[in-house]
Design an enzyme around this catalytic site. Structure first.
Site, mmCIF file in Angstrom:
data_model
loop_
_atom_site.group_PDB
_atom_site.id
_atom_site.type_symbol
_atom_site.label_atom_id
_atom_site.label_comp_id
_atom_site.label_asym_id
_atom_site.label_seq_id
_atom_site.Cartn_x
_atom_site.Cartn_y
_atom_site.Cartn_z
ATOM 1 N N SER A 208 17.527 40.601 35.256
ATOM 2 C CA SER A 208 18.722 39.918 35.205
ATOM 3 C C SER A 208 19.113 38.385 35.211
ATOM 4 O O SER A 208 18.548 37.279 34.824
ATOM 5 C CB SER A 208 19.926 40.979 35.954
ATOM 6 O OG SER A 208 21.126 40.482 35.394
ATOM 7 N N ARG A 376 25.238 40.771 33.765
ATOM 8 C CA ARG A 376 26.301 41.545 34.184
ATOM 9 C C ARG A 376 26.830 42.190 32.933
ATOM 10 O O ARG A 376 27.352 43.759 34.043
ATOM 11 C CB ARG A 376 27.412 40.849 34.547
ATOM 12 C CG ARG A 376 28.678 40.359 34.383
ATOM 13 C CD ARG A 376 29.590 40.591 34.911
ATOM 14 N NE ARG A 376 29.641 39.582 36.460
ATOM 15 C CZ ARG A 376 30.124 38.611 36.454
ATOM 16 N NH1 ARG A 376 31.101 38.148 35.420
ATOM 17 N NH2 ARG A 376 30.183 38.560 37.546
ATOM 18 N N VAL A 498 28.151 43.780 44.823
ATOM 19 C CA VAL A 498 26.571 42.124 44.143
ATOM 20 C C VAL A 498 27.184 41.812 42.501
ATOM 21 O O VAL A 498 27.472 42.724 41.497
ATOM 22 C CB VAL A 498 25.960 42.619 44.399
ATOM 23 C CG1 VAL A 498 24.972 42.886 45.880
ATOM 24 C CG2 VAL A 498 25.388 43.803 43.194
ATOM 25 N N GLU A 499 26.789 40.987 42.096
ATOM 26 C CA GLU A 499 27.265 40.382 40.573
ATOM 27 C C GLU A 499 28.068 40.306 40.542
ATOM 28 O O GLU A 499 28.820 40.643 39.612
ATOM 29 C CB GLU A 499 26.482 41.232 40.324
ATOM 30 C CG GLU A 499 24.877 41.022 39.753
ATOM 31 C CD GLU A 499 24.719 41.444 38.881
ATOM 32 O OE1 GLU A 499 25.122 41.772 37.345
ATOM 33 O OE2 GLU A 499 22.718 41.794 38.286
ATOM 34 N N GLY A 500 29.243 39.806 41.762
ATOM 35 C CA GLY A 500 30.645 39.839 41.258
ATOM 36 C C GLY A 500 31.586 40.867 42.086
ATOM 37 O O GLY A 500 31.428 41.913 41.284
#
Length: 804
Positions: A208, A376, A498-500
C-alpha cells in the site's frame, strides 16, 4: 395567450430537464411571443419592444465575448472573495488522483449505461492459481491464536511471506515481484484477513503506502534497481514513517526535518541531508530494514537552489544508519502486528537517498497523496471485507446449528434482523470493492472514491462485527482458538483509525475534495480566478448557472413523478432503483451549489454539513456498485434480495443526508427553496423492510450456494480445526440431519412419540421404528458435532495467567 404560456413552460421544462438551460429560456420566450402575436392581444409596437428586449438578452447571454465584458468581468472579483483559498498542501491533496464515476454522480445526470458497459477485469489464470494455491497454503500455516500468544508471526510464516513474494504484489516481474492487479491484491488480503488480521496487515502495508509504491512511480532507475528486488523477495522489510506526535491527521504539519549539507566522505565532498525525526504508529517499524521517511527539507545555505524551505520530501534510509532508534513496539488493541515508533537524531544520508533524487525534492506531499489515492482503495477495504465475509460465514452456520427452544436460532426474528444486516452489508461492501478495484485496474486513481471505500467499508465492518458478536452472544466474548470473532472485534478500531481517521475522512476529505474535483465547474472557477483567466471564468460560471437551473428543474420533476421520468438502462427488475438514484444525483448537485455558495470558504469548517454531503455522495456510489454487481452476476433470487436490501438502505441514507443538510443550512431561504425542489411530496424512502430482510437472512441460512458466493474470499480451514472448520463440518451434518429431525417432530405431534430432549428423543424414535439405525447414527453424529461447536475455551488458572 394561456396556450402560449403553457407551451412555453412545456418547452422550458423539456429542454431544461435534458440539460439545455439557455436554449430553454430562448425557446420558451419564442413560444410566448408567437402565441402572443397570434392571439392579436399585442399591438405591433408592444410586440416589437418585447422582441427587442428578449433579443438583447439572448445576445447578451448567448455571445460569450459580449457576456465576458459586460457581466463576467464584474462578477469575477466577487467570486474571488467567496471561493475558498487553497494552501499548497490543500491544492496538492485536491489535485491528487483522478475522478471517475464520482464525477457522473456529481453531475446530476449519471450515465448509467456507461457504468454498466464498464468491464471489471476478472482475475487472470495466474492470479486465480496463486489465490487457490500459495495463498491457501499460507493460510493453512497461520494459527491466529498462536500468533496472539507468540505476539508475532511464526518464523515459518515470515519465511512463506518471502517465498511467496507477498511483499511484492505490486512490484513488476522484471524486479522479481508478482505484478498483480488491484483486484488480485484485494482478494489476497481479504482471504488472509479472514484467517489472521495480523498476517493480513503485515502483508498489505508494503503493498500500500510504502517504499515500493513510491519507488515505482517516482524513483530513479538506479533506485528501482537497488531496492525493488530485495523488497519483492522480502530480504528488505519496509516501513513508511509519516505520522508523528505533532502530525497525525495534518501530516503535512510534520516537524521532522532534513537540512541540506556537504560532508567529506572518504576524502570526497558529498551532498547530503542531516535528518531529525520522531515518528509513531509506524507499521512494521520494529522489524523494518528500510525506512521510508517523510520530512520537511530545508536548504539554509542554498546548496541546491535559492529557496530555503523546499517542502515535504521523501527518502529511503537503511535501518543500520547511525542515529536511528528503532525496535520498540506499540500495542494496537492487542493485535500483534509489528507497529512502533522510530526516532532519528542527526542522521546523515547521501542525497541519492531522496526518492527521485533532485526531481523528488519538495514533491513528497504530492507523492504521498497520489499513492494514498490508490492505496487506501485496496488495503483497508480488503481487510474489512475479510472480516465481513468471515462473520457472514460464521453466523450463517452458527444460526443454523445453534438451537434454543428446540429451534435453530436463525428462525427467530430477533436473530433474523442482524443476520440481514450482516449479509446485506457484506454484499454491498464486496460490490464496492469490486467496482473500485476495477477502476484502479483500468488506470484510474480515484482519490474521492478511494476515501469513500476506506471510510464507509471500515464503518460497515464495525456494524457487521458488532451484529455477529450479538448473534454469537456468550461464545463471542470468550477468547480462545474456537473464537475468531473476538480478534476481529479487537481489530475494528484499527481500520477505523489508520490511513486517515474516518471522522476526518468523512467530515473533511470526501466532500472537501469531491466538491472541487468532481463538480463539473468549481475547480475551473477556482483555477480561472487564481490565473485571472476571464474567458475561462466566463465559461465556467455560466456553465455552472446552466447546471444549477437544469438540475433544479430535473430534481423537481423527478420528485413529483416518483423518479419515473429518468432515463435508465432497460433492466427489468432494478430499473426503479436507477431512476431513484438519478433523482438523488440531481438533488445532490443542487444541494451542493447553495451549500458552497452560501457558506463559501467557511464550508471547510462546517464539518457537520460537509460530513452529511459526504454521506450523500458515498451512498450514491455504494448503491451504484451494488447495481453494477447485480447486473454483472448471475440473476438468482438470493442476489435480487441482496441488491434490493443494499440499494434501499443506500437510498434511505442519501435521503437522510440531504435532509440533514437542509435542516442545518444557515441560509434558511435557500434551505426552504431546496426543500420544495427536492422533497415536494415529503421524504418517502424507508430502510429495507422486514420482508426483504427476512428473505436475505433466510438465504444465508438455507441457500448454500448463496452463502458460498457471498463469502467466496473466506479461507475455509480443515474440518477438525477449532472455529470455522468444525462449525462448517457441523453445519453439513446438521443440514443432512434436518429431514430426520423433522420425522421425529412429526411423530411427536401425531402422538406416536413422547416429547423428550435431544438424544433421548432419538432413542425413543429408534425403539419405536420411526427412524432407522442409519438415521439414528447420522442424527447422533450431528448432535455431537453441534455440541462441540457450542463449547467455548476454558483454561487452567496457571495457563490463563500466561495468555495474551
Amino acid at each position: 395567450m394561456w396556450i402560449a404560456f403553457a407551451l412555453a413552460l412545456l418547452v422550458f421544462l423539456v429542454l431544461a430537464f435534458r440539460g439545455f438551460a439557455f436554449l430553454a429560456w430562448v425557446g420558451s420566450a419564442a413560444v410566448i411571443l408567437i402565441g402572443w402575436r397570434l392571439t392579436g392581444i399585442a399591438s405591433p409596437t408592444a410586440f416589437m419592444i418585447v422582441v427587442v428586449v428578449l433579443a438583447a438578452f439572448a445576445v447578451l447571454f448567448g455571445i460569450p465575448a459580449l457576456r465576458r465584458n459586460l457581466i463576467s468581468r464584474f462578477v469575477m472579483p466577487i467570486f474571488a472573495k467567496v471561493l475558498p483559498r487553497l494552501g499548497d498542501t490543500e491544492r496538492i491533496a485536491l489535485e491528487a488522483g483522478t475522478v471517475w464515476w464520482d464525477a457522473d454522480l456529481f453531475s446530476g445526470m449519471p450515465d448509467w449505461q456507461k457504468l454498466l458497459d464498464f468491464e471489471e477485469q476478472p482475475l487472470s489464470d495466474e492470479e486465480q492459481a496463486f489465490l487457490d494455491g500459495p495463498v491457501n497454503e499460507f493460510c493453512r500455516t497461520v494459527n491466529d491464536w498462536e500468533v496472539y500468544q507468540r505476539r508475532d508471526l511464526s518464523p515459518e510464516t515470515w519465511q512463506q511471506i518471502k517465498d511467496f513474494r507477498l511483499f511484492g504484489m505490486i512490484i513488476p516481474k522484471k524486479y522479481g515481484g508478482l505484478e498483480f492487479s488491484a483486484l488480485a491484491q484485494s482478494r489476497i488480503v481479504t482471504r488472509i484477513s479472514s484467517c489472521s488480521v495480523t498476517a493480513a496487515v503485515t502483508v498489505m502495508v508494503p503493498n500500500s503506502l510504502g517504499p515500493g509504491e513510491l519507488l515505482l512511480h517516482y524513483g530513479t532507475e538506479a533506485q528501482k534497481e537497488r531496492y525493488l528486488r530485495p523488497l519483492a523477495e522480502g530480504t528488505e522489510i519496509p516501513c513508511f514513517a509519516l505520522t508523528g506526535p505533532e502530525a497525525g491527521s495534518d501530516a503535512a504539519a510534520t516537524q521532522s526535518e532534513g537540512i541540506v549539507e556537504k560532508r567529506m566522505i572518504d576524502g570526497k565532498e558529498v551532498l547530503g541531508l542531516r535528518c531529525n525525526w520522531m515518528k509513531r504508529y509506524i507499521t512494521l517499524a520494529p522489524v523494518a530494514t528500510l525506512i521510508g521517511l517523510a520530512f520537511r527539507l530545508k536548504d539554509p545555505d542554498h546548496l541546491i537552489g535559492d529557496v530555503e524551505d523546499r517542502g515535504i520530501t521523501c527518502a529511503l534510509i537503511p535501518r543500520d544508519t547511525p542515529g536511528i532508534e528503532i525496535g520498540q513496539r506499540h500495542d494496537p488493541m492487542g493485535v500483534p502486528f509489528h507497529n512502533g515508533p522510530t526516532v532519528g537524531r542527526d542522521v546523515w544520508i547521501p542525497f541519492d537517498a531522496v526518492i527521485g533524487e533532485m526531481d523528488g525534492v519538495g514533491h513528497g506531499w504530492r507523492m504521498l497523496m497520489e499513492s494514498l489515492a490508490a492505496g487506501r482503495s485496496i488495503s483497508l477495504p480488503a481487510l474489512s471485507i475479510g472480516a465481513a465475509q468471515m462473520a457472514t460465514r460464521i453466523c450463517g452456520a452458527y444460526a443454523t446449528v445453534r438451537e434454543q427452544f428446540d429451534t435453530p436460532i436463525g428462525r427467530f426474528e430477533g436473530i433474523e434482523e442482524p443476520l440481514a444486516r450482516i449479509a446485506g452489508l457484506t454484499y454491498l461492501m464486496t460490490a464496492t470493492r469490486d467496482l473500485t478495484c476495477g477502476a484502479l485496474d483500468a488506470g484510474e486513481k480515484p482519490a474521492v472514491i478511494g476515501s469513500i471505500a476506506k471510510a464507509y467499508l471500515t464503518e460497515a465492518m464495525r456494524q457487521v462485527i458488532s451484529d455477529a458478536m450479538d448473534i454469537r452472544a456468550g461464545s463471542a466474548i470468550q477468547r480462545g482458538p474456537r473464537n475468531k470473532l473476538s480478534r476481529a472485534w479487537d481489530a475494528v478500531p484499527i481500520g477505523i483509525t489508520v490511513e486517515g481517521a474516518n471522522i476526518l475522512t468523512r467530515s473533511m476529505i470526501i466532500y472537501g475534495q469531491g466538491a472541487i474535483r468532481c463538480h463539473p465547474f468549481v475547480q475551473k472557477e477556482i483555477d480561472s480566478v487564481a490565473n485571472k483567466d476571464l474567458k475561462g471564468f466566463d465559461l465556467a460560471i455560466f456553465g455552472h448557472v446552466n447546471l444549477l437551473v437544469t438540475r433544479s428543474v430535473r430534481t423537481l420533476l423527478l420528485a413529483l413523478t416518483g423518479s419515473r421520468l429518468a432515463g435508465v438502462p432497460q433492466t427489468e427488475d432494478t430499473a426503479r432503483y436507477y431512476q431513484h438514484l438519478s433523482r438523488f444525483s440531481a438533488a445532490f448537485t443542487i444541494v451542493s451549489d447553495p451549500a458552497m455558495g452560501t457558506l463559501g470558504g467557511s464550508l471547510k469548517r462546517r464539518e457537520k454539513i460537509s460530513g452529511r454531503l459526504a454521506d450523500g455522495l458515498a451512498y450514491l456510489y455504494l448503491a451504484s456498485a451494488a447495481l453494477k454487481r447485480y447486473h454483472d452476476e448471475a440473476k438468482t433470487t438470493a442476489n435480487y434480495a441482496l441488491v434490493r436490501w443494499s440499494v434501499e438502505l443506500c437510498l434511505y441514507r442519501v435521503q437522510e443526508a440531504l435532509l440533514g443538510v437542509l435542516e442545518n443550512l444557515p441560509n434558511r431561504s435557500a434551505a426552504g427553496l431546496l426543500s420544495v425542489l427536492i422533497f415536494p411530496l415529503g421524504a418517502r424512502f424507508r430502510p429495507p423492510n422486514d420482508r426483504i430482510g427476512g428473505r436475505v437472512a433466510r438465504d444465508i441460512l438455507e441457500d448454500r450456494e448463496a452463502r458460498k458466493t457471498l463469502t467466496q474470499d473466506v479461507y475455509l480451514p480443515p474440518a477438525d480445526q477449532p472455529g470455522l472448520g468444525t462449525l462448517e463440518a457441523a453445519l453439513d451434518k446438521a443440514v443432512g440431519a434436518l429431514p430426520i429431525e423433522t420425522k421425529l417432530r412429526d411423530a411427536v405431534r401425531a402422538g406416536n412419540l413422547d416429547r423428550a430432549p435431544g438424544h433421548m428423543l432419538d432413542d425413543l424414535g429408534l425403539a419405536a421404528g420411526v427412524i432407522t439405525q442409519d438415521e439414528y447414527d447420522r442424527l447422533n453424529d450431528a448432535r455431537d458435532a453441534r455440541n462441540e461447536v457450542i463449547q467455548v475455551d476454558a483454561y487452567d488458572p496457571e495457563v490463563y495467567k500466561t495468555l495474551h
